[in-house]
Each structure stands twice: as C-alpha cells, then as structure tokens.
Design an enzyme around this catalytic site. Sequence first.
Site, PDB file in Angstrom:
ATOM      1  N   ASP A 165       0.847  -1.203   0.000  1.00 46.12           N
ATOM      2  CA  ASP A 165       0.000   0.000   0.000  1.00 46.12           C
ATOM      3  C   ASP A 165       0.883   1.253   0.000  1.00 46.12           C
ATOM      4  OD1 ASP A 165       0.838  -0.215   2.609  1.00 46.12           O
ATOM      5  OD2 ASP A 165      -1.152  -0.026   3.509  1.00 46.12           O
ATOM      6  N   SER A 166       2.214   1.045   0.005  1.00 50.98           N
ATOM      7  CA  SER A 166       3.149   2.151  -0.246  1.00 50.98           C
ATOM      8  C   SER A 166       2.852   2.782  -1.603  1.00 50.98           C
ATOM      9  CB  SER A 166       4.598   1.639  -0.217  1.00 50.98           C
ATOM     10  OG  SER A 166       4.752   0.516  -1.064  1.00 50.98           O
TER      11      SER A 166
ATOM     12  N   ASP B 123      -1.052  -6.095  -0.392  1.00 50.50           N
ATOM     13  CA  ASP B 123      -1.375  -5.480   0.900  1.00 50.50           C
ATOM     14  C   ASP B 123      -2.876  -5.287   1.065  1.00 50.50           C
ATOM     15  OD1 ASP B 123       0.670  -5.075   2.678  1.00 50.50           O
ATOM     16  OD2 ASP B 123       1.299  -3.161   1.804  1.00 50.50           O
TER      17      ASP B 123
ATOM     18  N   LYS C 265      -1.200  -9.413   2.674  1.00 50.03           N
ATOM     19  CA  LYS C 265      -0.418  -8.976   3.836  1.00 50.03           C
ATOM     20  C   LYS C 265      -1.253  -7.996   4.643  1.00 50.03           C
ATOM     21  CE  LYS C 265       3.299  -6.093   3.491  1.00 50.03           C
ATOM     22  NZ  LYS C 265       2.848  -4.929   4.283  1.00 50.03           N
TER      23      LYS C 265
ATOM     24  N   GLU D 290      -1.250  -5.677   8.585  1.00 44.79           N
ATOM     25  CA  GLU D 290      -0.390  -5.162   9.648  1.00 44.79           C
ATOM     26  C   GLU D 290      -0.981  -5.446  11.030  1.00 44.79           C
ATOM     27  OE1 GLU D 290       0.373  -0.985   8.920  1.00 44.79           O
ATOM     28  OE2 GLU D 290       1.099  -1.378   6.885  1.00 44.79           O
TER      29      GLU D 290
ATOM     30  N   GLU E 198       9.486  -4.612  10.016  1.00 45.07           N
ATOM     31  CA  GLU E 198       9.893  -3.297   9.483  1.00 45.07           C
ATOM     32  C   GLU E 198      10.352  -2.366  10.605  1.00 45.07           C
ATOM     33  OE1 GLU E 198       7.100  -1.403   6.833  1.00 45.07           O
ATOM     34  OE2 GLU E 198       8.262   0.466   6.795  1.00 45.07           O
TER      35      GLU E 198
HETATM   36  O1  KIV Z   1       3.590  -1.115   1.564  1.00 42.21           O
HETATM   37  C1  KIV Z   1       4.736  -1.566   1.453  1.00 42.21           C
HETATM   38  O2  KIV Z   1       5.447  -1.358   0.461  1.00 42.21           O
HETATM   39  C2  KIV Z   1       5.241  -2.387   2.550  1.00 42.21           C
HETATM   40  C3  KIV Z   1       6.706  -2.657   2.574  1.00 42.21           C
HETATM   41  C4  KIV Z   1       7.456  -1.450   2.918  1.00 42.21           C
HETATM   42  C5  KIV Z   1       7.029  -3.804   3.440  1.00 42.21           C
HETATM   43  O3  KIV Z   1       4.494  -2.778   3.379  1.00 42.21           O
END
Ligand code: KIV
Length: 281
Positions: free
Chosen positions: A44-45, A83, A113, A115, A182
Amino acid sequence: MKNTVSTLLKQKEAGDKITMLTAYDYTTAKIMDECGVNSILIGDSLGMVMLGYENTLPVTMEDMIHHTSAVARGAQNAFIVADMPFMSYQASVEQAVINAGRLVKEGGANAVKLEGGAEVCEQIRAIVNASIPVVAHLGLTPQSVNVFGGFKVQGKSLDKAKKLVDDALKIQEAGSCAVVLEGIPAKLAEIITKKLYIPTIGIGAGNGCDGQVLVYQDALGMTTGHTAKFVKKFAEVGELMRKGISDYISETKAGTFPAQEHTYSIDETVINEIMGEENQS
Ligand code: KIV
C-alpha cells in the site's frame, strides 16, 4: 519455477535468503520476474510512491486490486503478495475475509499482507481458513503512523521488544506463512527470526532476517528528498530517466527526432496520385 508458500519455507530452512521487492505495474513486475525475484509485494506504499499521498491511509481496495492485477499479469514465477489497505480488515473478521478474497479473485494475488500482531490474529485465522495465505507485518507498521506519531523505529524498549516477540509468535500460531519485520533493531529481528519457523522478511531490520524487501523506487534511486537509513540505492534510475526525458525534449524541439530510421515510407506513385487529385480540386 513458481515461488510458493512451501518454496519460501524451504528457503528459510536452507538458509537461502528470500528476495522481495514492491511493484505496482505490469512492466516493472515483468522485469523483476525475469530477474528471478522470489516475491513481489504490491504494497500500500503505492499510495505514496505511485499516487503521491502523504501516507498509506487513503489507499482503497479498488486501488489495490487495480495494481495487483497489473502485477499478476506481468509476473509468472514470483510469489505475489497484495497489501490489505487501511480499514479493509480492522473493523470485522468478515470484512477481512471478503476483502482478502477480492485481492485473490479479482487481483490475482497468491497471498495477502496485513499489519498488526495479537489484535489481528482472529482475522489471520479466518483468512487462512478461507485458503488464502497471509503474510503478517510487525514493527513500524505504516498504517499506525498516527499512533506512532511518525515513521519511527519500533521495539527499542524492553516492554515493546517483548511485545514484538510475543506478537510474532502469535501471528505464527494464527497461521501466517511469513512476516515482514519493518523498522526494528537488527538484534531483535534476529531473535524473532530464530524463534519462528516461518520466514521473516526485513525492511530496516538488519541482515539477520530470512529475506529482505525494499520499495523498488527507493532501491533503484527514483525517489527524491529524505530517504530512510535502511535504503540502499542499487541503481540511479531517476538520473537515467531525467537524462532520457531531457534528451527527448531537446531533440524534438531541434527537429532531430524523429529521424529517417523512425519514419514510415510510402510509394511515390501514391503520393503523386494524391497530389494530382489535390491539384484538380
Ligand atoms: O507497503 C509496502 O510497500 C510495505 C513494505 C514497505 C514492506 O508494506
């Protein structure tokens, strides 16, 4: 060979480091896949590096599905992890399962993924029960930026370090197939890595993890401004792009692009006919 949950686990057992990079589009995913990266994360970056938001919080399920499906079309062998965006899994277990399902069904992800530690174990269990592998994410979890008061290293005090170890054991017990660590001290990441049988993938967590992940624009030198201490630039792609774009602008303005070799020809008789018709009218 397709990377899967079991090949990643075997890599941990063999001490073969797992490589993961983020990607958000077809072309980049294809290049990474051809290079042999083990896993691609549609993080989600993307909210920050692709869409220009200040943090990851505004990212939607639609954004994630759109980018995940582009990556999935580009990558044949990499293990595709998508994510789950902010508020797509926190409010209820049922919503978490439905949204994880969408990332697999509509996006083509191999795993999702999310969090958090103990507080999301119910969601992890339910998603895994729906036959969707889950990668957990602990430490500096960007969706909690407002709780942390910024992007700060986590797990430095005894109670915070103990909570991270405890969370890691809990997310493993809940059925996660791997965990991203992280922004935590390297020695703590090493302890967690030794305690877990599932692979740990570090970002800003030292080299004692079973693998590493980086945001690709950081790794290839495409981002400007402040970069975190843990980022290594493996290439200066930003500089190359700047040069290529500037050359395109000057050659186009000078009329030297397109040259003869970039131009299609036509039989002179056709041109003569057209000119003749034009002269008559
Ligand atoms: O969103 C993302 O790119 C991430 C990585 C930094 C692990 O969660």
